[in-house]
Scaffold this active site. Structure first.
Site, PDB file in Angstrom:
ATOM      1  CE  LYS A  68      -3.975  -1.997   2.212  1.00  0.00           C
ATOM      2  NZ  LYS A  68      -4.436  -2.490   3.493  1.00  0.00           N
ATOM      3  CD  GLN A 112      -4.006  -4.991   6.759  1.00  0.00           C
ATOM      4  OE1 GLN A 112      -3.838  -3.934   6.179  1.00  0.00           O
ATOM      5  NE2 GLN A 112      -4.503  -6.050   6.161  1.00  0.00           N
ATOM      6  CG  ASP A 135     -11.762  -1.658   2.825  1.00  0.00           C
ATOM      7  OD1 ASP A 135     -12.473  -1.685   1.795  1.00  0.00           O
ATOM      8  OD2 ASP A 135     -11.014  -2.593   3.128  1.00  0.00           O
TER       9      ASP A 135
END
Ligand code: NDP
Length: 306
Positions: A68, A112, A135
Site C-alpha cells: 500500500k 488492518q 474501506d
C-alpha cells in the site's frame, strides 16, 4: 476498448473465456489517479493522504501494508504507516484514530484486520470518521451503502464491480449469484450488484443447491476461501465469473512450494464462461486501486464540506 471486446479465443478447438486482466485495469486506474494527483499538487495544494494502522507484527499484514505504501508513493499520495505493538490497548488505539480523524493531511484511514483479541473490533471501526472510512468498515457507512447513498464503498467488492464496468459487461437485469456473505466481501458485493439493478442471490455454507444456483447465474462472484470449490461444470455457458477467492495450495513445481488459486475451478470454468478473472491477477490487484480511488474521493468530499 478494442482489447476488451468479448471475442472468444480459440485453442485446440476449445472455446475459452476472455480473461479479465485485473492487473492491467488496476495499473490503468492507478495511472489515472496519479495524473489527477499531479494536477492537484501542481497548483500547490496538498496531496491526498492515507493512513494505515497495523496492530501486532503479522508478517502478512506488513507485506500488504508495504504494498500500500508503495502504491501511495507511485500515485503521489502522502502516506502514513502506523505499526503499533500487539499489546496496544483499546484506549491507545482509539486515541490514535481520533488523532487521524482530526489530521487535515489525512483523508483516508484503514485499520488492518484482524485486531488482537483484547481489542473490541466494532468499537474501533465505529471510531473511524465516516468521511475517512476508505474501506467502508464503519457500520454507519455500511448502512449508507445499503440505503443506496453516495458514500465510500468497500475496496474489494467495488474493485470487482469496476472490472465489470471497464469491460462493459451488462449488469442490469442479470441474475447475479454471490457465493459468500462476509461483511467485507460477500454482503457488500451483493449490495453493489443490487444497486446496479442485478437480481441477486446470496449463497453461503448452509445453501443446499449451489450447483443449481450456479447454473441459473449470468454473473457469479465467488468469495468463499476454498480452493476451486465451484466446479466448471456448474457454470452456465457464457456466464461471467469474478473469483475473489485467494487460496494458497501446495505446488512442488513452484520455487516457493505453493501457488495461489481461486474459489473457482479455473481451467474448466474458462471453457464455459464468457469472461473470467484469473487468480492471481484478477480481482486481487483492484483492492489497492480502489483504496487510492476512495482516498482521492474522500479528499474531494472533505474539502467541499469545509
Ligand atoms: P470469510 O471466511 O469471511 O467468508 C467466507 C464465506 O464463504 C462465508 O460467508 C461462508 O458462509 C461462505 N462459505 C464457506 N463455505 C461455503 C460453502 N461450502 N458453500 C457456500 N459458501 C460457503 O471470507 P472473506 O469473505 O473474507 O474472503 C473470501 C475469499 O476472498 C478468501 O479466499 C479471501 O482470501 C479472499 N479475499 C480476497 C481479497 C482480495 O483479493 N483483495 C480481499 C478479501 C478477501 P457462512 O457465512 O455460512 O459461514
Amino acid at each position: 476498448m478494442g482489447v476488451y471486446s468479448p471475442c472468444k479465443s480459440f485453442f485446440q478447438g476449445i472455446k475459452l473465456a476472455t480473461i479479465i486482466n485485473g492487473k492491467e485495469i488496476s495499473q490503468q486506474i492507478r495511472g489515472e489517479i496519479a495524473n489527477t494527483v499531479k494536477t492537484i499538487t501542481d497548483t500547490g495544494a496538498p496531496p491526498p493522504g492515507l493512513a494505515v494502522i497495523i496492530v501486532g507484527d503479522s508478517k502478512a499484514s506488513q507485506v500488504y501494508v508495504s504494498a500500500k505504501k508503495k502504491a501511495c508513493e507511485q500515485a503521489g499520495f502522502y502516506s502514513l504507516e502506523i505499526i503499533l505493538p500487539a499489546e496496544t490497548t483499546q484506549a491507545q488505539l482509539l486515541q490514535k484514530i481520533d488523532d487521524l480523524n482530526n489530521d487535515a493531511k489525512i483523508h483516508g484511514i484503514l485499520i488492518q484486520l484482524p485486531l488482537p483479541s483484547h481489542i473490541n473490533e466494532s468499537a474501533i471501526l465505529e471510531a473511524i470518521s465516516t468521511d475517512k472510512d476508505v474501506d467502508c468498515f464503519n457500520p454507519k457507512n455500511f448502512g449508507y451503502l445499503n440505503l443506496g447513498a453516495d458514500c465510500l464503498q468497500p475496496c474489494t467488492p467495488s474493485g470487482a464491480l469496476e472490472l465489470l464496468k471497464r469491460y462493459q459487461i451488462p449488469i442490469e437485469g442479470k441474475n447475479a449469484l454471490v457465493v459468500g456473505r462476509s461483511n467485507i466481501v460477500g454482503k457488500p458485493m451483493a449490495t453493489l450488484l443490487t444497486r446496479e439493478n442485478a437480481t441477486v442471490t446470496i449463497a453461503h455454507s448452509r445453501t443446499k443447491n449451489l450447483p443449481e444456483l450456479c447454473k441459473n447465474a449470468d454473473i457469479i462472484v465467488a468469495a468463499i476461501g476454498k480452493p476451486e470449490f465451484i466446479k466448471g461444470a456448474w457454470i452456465k455457458e457464457n456466464c461471467v465469473v469474478l473469483d475473489v477467492g485467494t487460496n494458497s495450495v501446495n505446488d512442488p513445481t513452484s520455487p516457493k512450494g505453493y501457488k495461489l488459486v481461486g474459489d473457482v475451478e479455473y481451467e474448466e470454468a474458462a471453457k464455459r464462461a464468457s469472461f473470467i478473472t484469473p487468480v492471481p491477477g484478477g480481482v486481487g490487484p483492484m483492492t489497492i486501486a480502489m483504496l487510492l480511488s476512495n482516498t482521492l474521493k474522500a479528499r474531494e468530499k472533505l474539502l467541499n464540506n469545509n
